[in-house]
Enzyme design. Structure first.
Site, PDB file in Angstrom:
ATOM      1  N   GLU A 272       0.555   7.329 -10.932  1.00  0.00           N
ATOM      2  CA  GLU A 272       1.606   6.739 -11.793  1.00  0.00           C
ATOM      3  C   GLU A 272       1.587   7.360 -13.193  1.00  0.00           C
ATOM      4  OE1 GLU A 272       3.878   3.716 -11.742  1.00  0.00           O
ATOM      5  OE2 GLU A 272       3.906   3.965  -9.580  1.00  0.00           O
TER       6      GLU A 272
ATOM      7  N   ASP B 279       9.785  -0.768  -4.139  1.00  0.00           N
ATOM      8  CA  ASP B 279       8.366  -0.404  -4.206  1.00  0.00           C
ATOM      9  C   ASP B 279       7.766  -1.083  -5.427  1.00  0.00           C
ATOM     10  OD1 ASP B 279       5.964   0.816  -3.486  1.00  0.00           O
ATOM     11  OD2 ASP B 279       6.312   2.509  -4.797  1.00  0.00           O
ATOM     12  N   SER B 280       6.429  -1.179  -5.415  1.00  0.00           N
ATOM     13  CA  SER B 280       5.755  -1.760  -6.570  1.00  0.00           C
ATOM     14  C   SER B 280       5.808  -0.805  -7.764  1.00  0.00           C
ATOM     15  CB  SER B 280       4.300  -2.067  -6.210  1.00  0.00           C
ATOM     16  OG  SER B 280       3.671  -0.882  -5.767  1.00  0.00           O
TER      17      SER B 280
ATOM     18  N   HIS C 285       2.618   6.069  -2.677  1.00  0.00           N
ATOM     19  CA  HIS C 285       2.179   7.056  -3.673  1.00  0.00           C
ATOM     20  C   HIS C 285       1.412   8.232  -3.062  1.00  0.00           C
ATOM     21  CE1 HIS C 285       3.129   3.598  -6.095  1.00  0.00           C
ATOM     22  NE2 HIS C 285       3.021   4.318  -7.196  1.00  0.00           N
TER      23      HIS C 285
ATOM     24  N   CYS D 245       6.978  -0.201  -0.078  1.00  0.00           N
ATOM     25  CA  CYS D 245       5.599  -0.497  -0.488  1.00  0.00           C
ATOM     26  C   CYS D 245       4.777  -0.964   0.720  1.00  0.00           C
ATOM     27  CB  CYS D 245       5.631  -1.591  -1.558  1.00  0.00           C
ATOM     28  SG  CYS D 245       4.011  -2.124  -2.097  1.00  0.00           S
TER      29      CYS D 245
ATOM     30  N   CYS E 115       0.272   4.489   1.840  1.00  0.00           N
ATOM     31  CA  CYS E 115       0.722   3.999   0.536  1.00  0.00           C
ATOM     32  C   CYS E 115       1.818   4.951   0.076  1.00  0.00           C
ATOM     33  CB  CYS E 115      -0.454   4.018  -0.442  1.00  0.00           C
ATOM     34  SG  CYS E 115       0.013   3.691  -2.153  1.00  0.00           S
TER      35      CYS E 115
HETATM   36  N1  DGL Z   1       3.318   1.004  -3.511  1.00  0.00           N
HETATM   37  C1  DGL Z   1       2.063   0.475  -3.038  1.00  0.00           C
HETATM   38  C2  DGL Z   1       1.850   0.752  -1.571  1.00  0.00           C
HETATM   39  O1  DGL Z   1       2.582   1.495  -0.954  1.00  0.00           O
HETATM   40  C3  DGL Z   1       0.886   1.021  -3.793  1.00  0.00           C
HETATM   41  C4  DGL Z   1       0.792   0.678  -5.219  1.00  0.00           C
HETATM   42  C5  DGL Z   1       0.280  -0.692  -5.527  1.00  0.00           C
HETATM   43  O2  DGL Z   1      -0.931  -0.960  -5.385  1.00  0.00           O
HETATM   44  O3  DGL Z   1       1.104  -1.472  -5.948  1.00  0.00           O
HETATM   45  O4  DGL Z   1       0.922   0.216  -1.023  1.00  0.00           O
END
Ligand code: DGL
Length: 272
Positions: free
Chosen positions: A155, A7-8, A188, A70, A186
């Protein structure tokens, strides 16, 4: 070989804890690119480059299968990884995304006709969710809205009183379209699904990826014994991040019910 989860940021950890509890015997490596988050506001080319670096990094750590938790990376770059990068560099490895599983879940209910998608700017811009939903349910009306403020708030563990007004204003345009299903598109957003449910009310079905991915991954492994038999079953877990914030440690400890040992790594690896 191990299962990599990418994930990011830290959102993927929320999904990982559910995957690990459903499929505990496998070996896992988590990689969160916490230094370069958010991906959602970056160009498609940059998201592709970051994903390629992450996938390569995980393959070098003996991952046979990488789950791209992600949504932004799945929506903007996964197809190119699967069709160009894998055949050329790692023809025997697999990379799975999260868009199709969520779209499949959204159309599972025969009554789903007006589907809302809350996602990052990049995911919305890509149109991937809308395309996949319409492929599975012709005639479905799909409405999208980008929610760029939510990821930074989550975050840094912002309190509910800060998250709620932002969430409400992002959901309003979708509610005005009288959606019957909402995809939290997403990683998150699954963390704040209770708040989303409170705003949407009981009539709207909410698709949260931490709830659907474990079963989808289990089904994939059943369908692909050639992948499953190569996976190690040593119950190991490694947690790698490109930057470590206190908020990440606190949330990981809460989700995994104990301290999580993070290692800080560098992406791309070869950079001096
Ligand atoms: N983890 C990213 C997603 O699921 C969201 C966070 C980002 O913008 O990097 O889209």
């Amino acid at each position: 070989m191990k299962i990599g989860i990418f994930d990011s940021g830290l959102g993927g950890l929320f999904t990982m804890r559910r995957i690990v509890s459903r499929l505990p015997r496998y070996d896992y490596v988590y990689l969160g690119d916490t230094k370069r988050i958010p991906y959602g506001d970056r160009s498609r080319e940059t998201v592709y480059r970051f994903l390629e670096e992450a996938v390569d990094f995980l393959f070098r750590r003996d991952c046979g299968l990488v789950v791209v938790a992600c949504n932004t990376a799945s929506a903007e770059a996964l197809r190119r990884i699967q069709t160009e990068y894998l055949p050329r560099h790692y023809p025997d490895r697999k990379v799975l995304g999260v868009i199709i599983p969520a779209a499949e879940q959204a159309v599972k209910n025969p009554g789903a006709a007006r589907i809302g998608i809350l996602a990052t700017r990049g995911t919305v811009r890509s149109g991937t969710f809308a395309k996949e939903v319409r492929k599975l349910r012709r005639g479905a009306r799909v409405f999208q809205n980008a929610a760029p403020l939510l990821v930074p708030l989550i975050e840094r563990r912002a309190p509910a009183r800060e998250i709620r007004p932002a969430l409400q204003s992002y959901l309003q345009p979708l509610l005005r379209k009288r959606i019957d299903t909402l995809i939290l598109g997403c990683t998150h957003y699954a963390i704040i699904k209770r708040q989303a449910k409170a705003i949407c009310g009981p009539q709207i079905r909410i698709i949260a990826q931490d709830e659907i991915l474990p079963a989808k991954l289990a089904a994939y492994l059943r369908r692909h014994p050639e992948v499953e038999t190569r996976l190690g079953k040593g119950h190991s877990r490694r947690f790698l991040v490109t930057d470590l914030m206190d908020a990440t440690k606190i949330l990981a400890q809460k989700w995994f019910q104990g301290p999580v040992a993070f290692t800080i790594v560098r992406l791309p690896e070869q950079a001096g």
